[in-house]
Design a protein around this motif. Structure first.
Motif, short mmCIF file in Angstrom:
data_model
loop_
_atom_site.label_atom_id
_atom_site.label_comp_id
_atom_site.label_asym_id
_atom_site.label_seq_id
_atom_site.Cartn_x
_atom_site.Cartn_y
_atom_site.Cartn_z
N SER A 198 0.94 -1.40 -0.07
CA SER A 198 0.22 0.57 0.47
C SER A 198 0.82 1.25 0.27
N VAL A 199 0.22 2.09 -0.38
CA VAL A 199 0.54 3.63 -0.51
C VAL A 199 0.20 4.31 0.52
N ILE A 233 -9.98 -0.13 -1.33
CA ILE A 233 -9.70 0.44 -2.03
C ILE A 233 -8.25 1.36 -1.49
N ILE A 234 -9.36 1.94 -0.33
CA ILE A 234 -8.40 2.88 0.40
C ILE A 234 -9.08 2.86 1.81
N TRP A 240 -3.71 10.87 8.45
CA TRP A 240 -3.12 9.85 6.69
C TRP A 240 -4.48 9.59 5.98
N THR A 241 -3.74 9.09 4.73
CA THR A 241 -4.67 8.32 3.33
C THR A 241 -3.48 7.15 3.32
N ALA A 242 -4.09 5.90 2.88
CA ALA A 242 -3.43 4.52 2.28
C ALA A 242 -3.93 4.28 1.25
N ILE A 243 -3.47 4.13 0.28
CA ILE A 243 -4.08 3.08 -1.51
C ILE A 243 -3.54 1.77 -1.46
N ARG A 244 -4.60 0.96 -1.06
CA ARG A 244 -4.52 -0.07 -1.00
C ARG A 244 -5.38 -0.83 -1.89
N ASP A 245 -5.63 -0.45 -3.22
CA ASP A 245 -5.42 -0.83 -4.37
C ASP A 245 -5.38 -0.48 -6.04
#
Length: 257
Positions: A198-199, A233-234, A240-245
């Motif tokens: 993830s980002v 997806i997130i 914070w925010t995470a992009i998982r897909d």
């Protein structure tokens, strides 16, 4: 059976990393910022030193404003270290973030390049260091380096083209497309890849902030992002925010093309 610690939503308490900035930006930091800045990229070390000699390095505390919308524009800035947010006030009187800047990015305005006043407010999101140059010194740089002058002209032309495109084309994109595009842009600028792929975007963004970046409303953004969280997806927390897909988000961002 009780869930294991790894399965619990501890990631929601991920803190924003502290960014330590020296009181005086050393030359390696300044040089690195100048090398990344679009106007000055490709100049020789000696040329960069001459440009640097005309600039002033300044450190800013978290939350400190560099300038406000409506102030007379007379300075060009480069982020040397840290993060700077640009914001504007909406018709409802609320602050809306329009961009988040990282080292090497240019901002500010000058009547020399067609901007008599600052259209946005610039604020340090964390402890930051910037380089700044006034109009007189900037003219000297343009006279000394014609290649820089040509890049400035190209940049002004590109800004005008984007402004015209925004007027006619921005509303044709769906809210989902605009939010996905904004998140991907942030991921590329300030995101860090985690062990699970993830980002992580370690920036304290409210729904109103994302709405400003995506040119939408907080309510619409909240609906879209809530759906993406449910789909995996997130994910997001207070700071914070995470992009998982990422592939799914990229597919949404390009769905209108």
């Amino acid at each position: 059976m009780a869930s294991s610690p790894a399965a619990r939503p501890q990631r929601r308490r991920i803190p924003l990393r502290d960014v330590t900035v020296p009181h005086v930006c050393p030359w390696p930091v300044r040089k690195g910022a100048l090398e990344r800045a679009p106007y000055f990229a490709g100049l020789s070390d000696s040329a960069l030193e001459r440009v640097d000699a005309r600039m002033q390095a300044t450190s800013w505390s978290e939350g400190e404003s560099l300038f406000h919308a409506g102030d007379q524009a007379n300075t060009l800035y480069i982020v040397a270290e840290g993060r700077i947010k640009l914001s504007a006030v909406t018709v409802n009187g609320a602050e809306s973030i329009t961009d988040i800047l990282t080292p090497g990015e240019l901002f500010g305005a000058m009547s020399t390049i067609g901007s008599p006043v600052y259209e946005q407010t610039a604020t340090a999101m964390v402890g930051s260091c910037t380089l700044r140059i006034d109009q007189t010194a900037f003219r000297e740089v343009l006279n000394e380096h014609p290649a820089v002058a040509l890049r400035v002209l190209d940049d002004v032309a590109a800004r005008l083209a984007r402004a015209h495109a925004d007027v006619g084309g921005q509303t044709s994109d769906t809210v989902a497309v605009r939010v996905a595009t904004a998140l991907l842009r942030l991921a590329d600028k300030v995101g860090t890849v985690q062990r699970d792929g993830s980002v992580l975007i370690e920036v304290p963004l409210s729904r109103a902030d994302v709405a400003g970046l995506a040119r939408s409303t907080p309510e619409s953004v909240s609906r879209v992002m809530s759906g993406w969280r449910a789909d995996g997806i997130i994910d997001s927390g207070r700071r914070w925010t995470a992009i998982r897909d990422r592939r799914a988000l990229e597919a949404i961002a390009t769905s209108a093309q």
